[in-house]
Structure formats: C-alpha cells, structure tokens
Design an enzyme around this catalytic site. Structure first.
Site, PDB file in Angstrom:
ATOM      1  N   SER A 174       8.455  76.416  24.772  1.00 45.84           N
ATOM      2  CA  SER A 174       9.460  75.122  24.240  1.00 45.84           C
ATOM      3  C   SER A 174       7.988  73.901  24.763  1.00 45.84           C
ATOM      4  O   SER A 174       8.172  73.783  25.566  1.00 45.84           O
ATOM      5  CB  SER A 174      10.820  74.822  24.857  1.00 45.84           C
ATOM      6  OG  SER A 174      11.389  76.137  24.283  1.00 45.84           O
ATOM      7  N   GLN A 175       8.987  72.528  23.817  1.00 50.17           N
ATOM      8  CA  GLN A 175       7.816  71.319  24.264  1.00 50.17           C
ATOM      9  C   GLN A 175       8.467  70.520  25.783  1.00 50.17           C
ATOM     10  O   GLN A 175       9.894  71.409  26.010  1.00 50.17           O
ATOM     11  CB  GLN A 175       9.171  70.272  23.177  1.00 50.17           C
ATOM     12  CG  GLN A 175       8.270  68.932  23.650  1.00 50.17           C
ATOM     13  CD  GLN A 175       9.234  67.983  22.385  1.00 50.17           C
ATOM     14  OE1 GLN A 175      10.833  69.007  22.244  1.00 50.17           O
ATOM     15  NE2 GLN A 175       9.257  66.827  22.069  1.00 50.17           N
TER      16      GLN A 175
END
Ligand code: SAH
Length: 214
Positions: free
Chosen positions: A62-63
């Site tokens: 994920s970011q």
C-alpha cells in the site's frame, strides 16, 4: 540522489504528517522501518513514492499514507498481540512489530510469505510470525487478537475475524466492492460491536472462503 533515510523522512513529513496522521509512535515507526528493503530490487526506487508499489503475484504494497493511516486507526499499544491479514511484502507487519508485542501475519501465497519472512528475519524482527493460509478464517491458534488489520479488500467483514477479536478489540479493514471500498474501523466491547467508516480506498481483493472468489 537523496539517501533512503532522507527519502523516508520526507515521506513522513510531506505524505503522512501533513495529511493529518499525528500519532508520534506511528510516525516514528514509519521513519524507522526501511520500506525499500521489503521490495524486489527493480521496485526499490519507488519505495518512498506517494503510491502503491508492485511486489509480485499481482499484489501491491500500500501507499505509505494508507499504511500510516490504517496503523493510526488501529490504535496499537505496546502490550498488544496483533493479526495482520495479507502479509504481502511484510512491510505492514514490520510497522506493527515496532509498535506492539507480538504480530501474526497470514498470506495465501507461499512465495510472498517466504520472502516476507526472510526480509523480517534479516532485519532482526523477532516478534513477527508469518503463516500461510486463508486469512478470511483468521488464524485460530493464537486467537484472540487485540488488533486485526486487513490489507486486502473484503466484500463484507469475515465472521471469523470478528470472533477472533478480543474484548475491547479493534479491527481496520477495507470493505466494499471489488474495485472501491471504504476503510472501516470495527470495535468490540463485550457483545456490542460497532463500526465507523473512514476514507474511500482501493485495495487488491481478499480472496478466500469468506472473501472474493479467485
Ligand atoms: N500489507 C502488505 C500488502 C498487502 S497486499 C504489505 O505491507 O506489503 C494484500 C495481500 O493480501 C496480498 O499479498 C494477497 O496475496 C493477500 N491476500 C489476499 N487474500 C488473502 C487471504 N484470504 N488470506 C491471506 N492473504 C490474502
């Protein structure tokens, strides 16, 4: 080119703190875990970019902001035992390992689990246990968990995860359709379970018995 350490400090300042994540322990963990070491060589240069990064098997890490936000919403304390569903690269598990006592993480792909375990070991994490299996069923041998975090999108909250949450337990999970979800926080207090929704998100699907089909 800036060192990875400098890139990490910038990531925390510009992508995370400025967007409103203020918990000091979370910011410190995001500053100290070497995110690039959880990525395959060819992806390392994207480690501190403001976006998700491919980790193989069609999956993504994920970011950074989403990792930080989810971890803040989880409200982890140092005596907690946590379950991380969807090990992927092992990065989220490492962040949790910085913040609590014991982390169990479960991944459906053997290859990803093995690589994550190797990275976690090499970085000296001794409080993370990587398991292979269907995380929609939780991981009964070490239940209950004070905290559960799910890094893949669920069509609805799997029953087993609610059952394996301890009293006063808390879970952060993206719930919705296959291509867009909302980040939900579930809190258990005795027999009472309630939830609130945070921001809209997009995660890879949670695939399993109480998730999506292959
Ligand atoms: N938190 C990870 C990224 C998660 S990507 C990190 O920090 O890198 C989502 C992961 O969930 C993928 O690796 C995917 O294979 C895994 N996954 C999907 N469905 C699963 C299931 N039912 N049980 C366990 N893992 C699952």
């Amino acid at each position: 080119m800036a060192s990875f350490q400098t890139e990490r400090e910038r990531m925390v300042e510009f992508q995370i703190a400025r967007r409103g994540v203020r918990n000091d322990r979370v910011l410190e963990a995001m500053r100290s875990v070497p995110r690039h070491l959880f990525l395959p060589d060819e992806a390392r240069s994207y480690a501190y970019a403001d976006c998700p990064v491919r980790i193989g098997n069609g999956q993504t890490m994920s970011q950074p902001y989403i990792v930080a936000l989810m971890t803040e919403l989880l409200a982890v304390e140092s005596h907690h035992k946590a379950l991380d569903v969807g090990t992927g690269s092992g990065y989220q598990a490492a962040i949790l390992a910085e913040l609590c006592q014991e982390v169990h993480t479960i991944e459906r792909y053997h290859g990803l689990a093995e690589r994550a375990q190797k990275n976690l070991e090499e970085l000296g994490y001794r409080n993370v246990y990587v398991h292979v299996g269907d995380g929609t069923q939780g991981y009964p041998p070490f239940a209950p968990y004070d905290r559960i975090i799910v890094g893949a999108a669920a069509p609805s909250v799997p029953e087993a995860l609610l059952e394996q949450l301890s009293d006063e337990g808390r879970m952060v999970i993206p719930v919705g359709s296959r291509f867009s979800q909302s980040l939900e926080v579930w809190i258990k207090k005795g027999k009472d379970i309630h939830h609130t929704s945070s921001i809209p998100v997009v995660f890879v699907p949670l695939v399993g018995k109480d998730g999506w089909n292959e």
